[in-house]
Design a protein around this motif. Structure first.
Motif, PDB file in Angstrom:
ATOM      1  N   SER A 373      34.453  69.696  52.960  1.00 29.55           N
ATOM      2  CA  SER A 373      34.961  68.334  53.111  1.00 29.55           C
ATOM      3  C   SER A 373      34.688  67.513  51.855  1.00 29.55           C
ATOM      4  CB  SER A 373      34.307  67.664  54.324  1.00 29.55           C
ATOM      5  OG  SER A 373      34.608  66.283  54.365  1.00 29.55           O
ATOM      6  N   ALA A 374      33.490  67.630  51.308  1.00 26.84           N
ATOM      7  CA  ALA A 374      33.136  66.873  50.099  1.00 26.84           C
ATOM      8  C   ALA A 374      33.981  67.316  48.911  1.00 26.84           C
ATOM      9  CB  ALA A 374      31.653  67.042  49.795  1.00 26.84           C
ATOM     10  N   VAL A 375      34.251  68.603  48.817  1.00 28.04           N
ATOM     11  CA  VAL A 375      35.093  69.120  47.727  1.00 28.04           C
ATOM     12  C   VAL A 375      36.512  68.575  47.873  1.00 28.04           C
ATOM     13  CG1 VAL A 375      36.069  71.192  46.654  1.00 28.04           C
ATOM     14  CG2 VAL A 375      33.696  71.198  47.462  1.00 28.04           C
ATOM     15  N   ARG A 376      37.028  68.555  49.120  1.00 26.95           N
ATOM     16  CA  ARG A 376      38.362  67.998  49.338  1.00 26.95           C
ATOM     17  C   ARG A 376      38.417  66.537  48.893  1.00 26.95           C
ATOM     18  NH1 ARG A 376      37.610  70.238  54.590  1.00 26.95           N
ATOM     19  NH2 ARG A 376      38.531  72.336  54.717  1.00 26.95           N
ATOM     20  N   GLU A 426      44.723  76.063  51.135  1.00 26.40           N
ATOM     21  CA  GLU A 426      45.411  74.893  51.670  1.00 26.40           C
ATOM     22  C   GLU A 426      45.993  74.061  50.537  1.00 26.40           C
ATOM     23  OE1 GLU A 426      42.194  71.772  52.696  1.00 26.40           O
ATOM     24  OE2 GLU A 426      41.272  73.695  53.232  1.00 26.40           O
ATOM     25  N   GLU A 427      46.866  73.119  50.903  1.00 25.98           N
ATOM     26  CA  GLU A 427      47.501  72.259  49.901  1.00 25.98           C
ATOM     27  C   GLU A 427      46.516  71.182  49.464  1.00 25.98           C
ATOM     28  OE1 GLU A 427      51.257  70.748  51.140  1.00 25.98           O
ATOM     29  OE2 GLU A 427      51.851  72.619  52.083  1.00 25.98           O
ATOM     30  N   LEU A 428      45.624  71.556  48.561  1.00 20.52           N
ATOM     31  CA  LEU A 428      44.521  70.670  48.210  1.00 20.52           C
ATOM     32  C   LEU A 428      44.944  69.503  47.319  1.00 20.52           C
ATOM     33  CD1 LEU A 428      41.507  70.572  48.829  1.00 20.52           C
ATOM     34  CD2 LEU A 428      41.069  71.775  46.688  1.00 20.52           C
ATOM     35  N   GLU A 465      37.957  66.166  56.493  1.00 18.02           N
ATOM     36  CA  GLU A 465      36.704  66.677  57.050  1.00 18.02           C
ATOM     37  C   GLU A 465      36.829  68.136  57.510  1.00 18.02           C
ATOM     38  OE1 GLU A 465      32.761  66.474  57.698  1.00 18.02           O
ATOM     39  OE2 GLU A 465      33.972  64.799  56.948  1.00 18.02           O
ATOM     40  N   ASN A 466      37.955  68.445  58.164  1.00 23.22           N
ATOM     41  CA  ASN A 466      38.069  69.744  58.822  1.00 23.22           C
ATOM     42  C   ASN A 466      39.075  70.693  58.191  1.00 23.22           C
ATOM     43  OD1 ASN A 466      36.257  68.796  60.844  1.00 23.22           O
ATOM     44  ND2 ASN A 466      37.968  67.724  61.815  1.00 23.22           N
ATOM     45  N   GLY A 467      39.862  70.207  57.230  1.00 26.62           N
ATOM     46  CA  GLY A 467      40.888  71.063  56.662  1.00 26.62           C
ATOM     47  C   GLY A 467      42.178  70.970  57.460  1.00 26.62           C
TER      48      GLY A 467
END
Length: 486
Positions: A373-376, A426-428, A465-467
């Motif tokens: 979550s922090a990386v996102r 995922e589409e980050l 938070e969850n992707g």
């Protein structure tokens, strides 16, 4: 007679290397001779001048050519129309006509300026232009002797009344007139001295530095747009730190970029901390070393300004340490204010200030214990600035402790690796909630308004938070949030 010997015949003072440099004029001679012929046929003189001659002597002449002439601007317009492929007169009020000539060797951008002299009224931001009648009169009003040389066309006679060739050889910046006269005529020339120091790695003569120091306040009558243009050229040069040091040492920076000299914080034996001014210059140099596609003005500005919030946030702690809490937030606001005053574009202001605001975020990564979550959030907050943020963060390590520097580098490597992995999953780079605004309104039977915005923000938080979420899972989460609202 060889081409080098021919060049030295018209300019016998040239060294062999300089003669080879001036040979570059032969490359552009078809264009230069064509236009010179038109002027001569009309009874006017034309000479290649200024930076074009300087760059030819340095072996770096491009396709931008500067000429000077005794013809008045209206006459110049008549002479280039019908010959040039494009003509513009936006600078005609200052005696300059622009043109483009397309040839088999490429397009040449040409500026032709009438012999002139210009000076500033002490209360005016605009120069007063008056025209001259001789090339010698024109050259004496040029900024520096290395830019006060000319090649008369079409005969290619070398004109150097102020010994610019000697100063070019010595890599020294002097003024044709006294520095006081030159800088009084156009105060922006003081910044131009710093710009040429950065671009050409030249050193201003002592009398030039003395005049810059004594007259620094005079820069305040120059428009913000002109100051910004010179600052940009300085920052994008090969040696920007040399130019920046000159601005600070002469006091010019105190008027055009006061946040930079303010970084020279006083320290004492009881409260030691890193020299923020020197640190910032080092970060700039290290950021430049990481550039891959040429000079990046946004990155360079962010590197230079990233710590400008430190003077305002410095606190002496009871244990002897010095803290700068929230200096990145304060620095971002200061960056935004200064860049707006210098008339930067809204997009550039936002990009640079955002990088300043984010430059400390990585240091919360610690030993790599960030959640996905922090990386996102790190990637989402940086948005299109992520690659620049990578470079800025890596450049911000100026410790002399090799072990510490290596550890920081490895930790950042691990963060970049995690970003790469998440991107594959995922589409980050374009994180969006599973439900858009229209779907939210339909599911909750809402009309456009603040409630829709709140619901969308909640779904975005869940995504961070969850992707990624499946549609049915997202619908259930939305309805659960809605049931909990008042």
């Amino acid at each position: 007679m060889s081409s080098t010997e021919a060049v030295r015949a018209v300019a016998p003072g040239l060294t062999e290397a300089q003669a080879r440099g001036l040979q570059e004029l032969l490359r552009v001679s078809p264009v230069a001779d064509e236009i010179a012929g038109r002027f001569r046929a009309a009874g006017h003189r034309l000479a290649l001048v200024g930076g074009s001659v300087r760059d030819a002597l340095l072996g770096r002449l491009g396709n931008d050519l500067d000429f000077t002439t005794d013809a008045r601007p209206e006459q110049v317009l008549k002479l280039v129309k019908g010959w040039a492929d494009a003509v513009w007169d936006v600078g005609i009020a200052f005696g300059t006509v622009g043109a483009r000539k397309d040839t088999a060797d490429g397009s040449f951008l040409i500026e032709i300026t009438t012999y002139r002299s210009e000076s500033y009224d002490r209360t005016s931001r605009k120069p007063e232009v008056s025209y001259g009648d001789s090339i010698e009169e024109d050259l004496v009003r040029r900024d520096f002797t290395v830019n006060a040389m000319a090649v008369d066309l079409p005969g290619r006679g070398f004109v150097d009344p102020h010994h610019g060739l000697d100063d070019l050889e010595a890599r020294v910046l002097r003024t044709p007139a006294t520095p006081e006269e030159s800088f009084s005529d156009d105060p922006l020339r003081m910044m131009r001295a710093a710009r040429f120091a950065a671009q050409l790695d030249f050193t201003p003569a002592p009398e030039v530095v003395a005049a810059m120091t004594a007259m620094a306040e005079r820069i305040t009558i120059v428009s913000a747009e002109r100051v910004q243009a010179e600052l940009n050229k300085l920052l994008l040069a090969d040696h920007p730190v040399k130019g920046l040091r000159l601005l600070v040492d002469t006091g010019l920076a105190a008027h055009v970029l006061p946040e930079l000299p303010a970084l020279q914080l006083e320290s004492d034996e009881h409260h030691r901390h890193k020299d923020v001014y020197e640190h910032s210059l080092t970060v700039l140099e290290q950021a430049i070393a990481l550039e891959q596609d040429g000079p990046d003005l946004v990155l360079r500005l962010a590197a230079l300004l990233h710590d400008i919030g430190k003077p305002r946030t410095r606190r002496f702690e009871s244990d002897g340490r010095v803290s700068f809490h929230h200096h990145e937030v304060v620095g971002a606001k200061m960056t935004r204010k200064r860049m707006r005053e210098l008339k930067y574009s809204k997009e550039m202001v936002e990009d640079v200030s955002r990088l300043v605001e984010l430059h400390l975020r990585f240091h919360g990564y610690g030993g790599g214990e960030w959640t996905d979550s922090a990386v996102r959030r790190y990637v989402t907050d940086a948005g299109p600035l992520l690659e620049r943020l990578h470079k800025l963060t890596r450049s911000d390590c100026t410790t002399r402790n090799r072990k510490k520097a290596a550890a920081l580098s490895r930790t950042y490597d691990s963060l970049e690796e995690r970003i790469t992995v998440l991107r594959e999953q995922e589409e980050l780079d374009a994180v969006r909630p599973a439900l858009d605004g229209n779907q939210i309104m339909q599911l909750l039977d809402l009309k456009p308004g603040p409630l829709v915005g709140r619901a969308y923000k909640h779904m975005l938080e869940l995504r961070l938070e969850n992707g990624p979420m499946e549609h049915d899972e997202a619908v259930a989460a939305l309805k659960q949030w809605w049931a909990e609202q008042d």
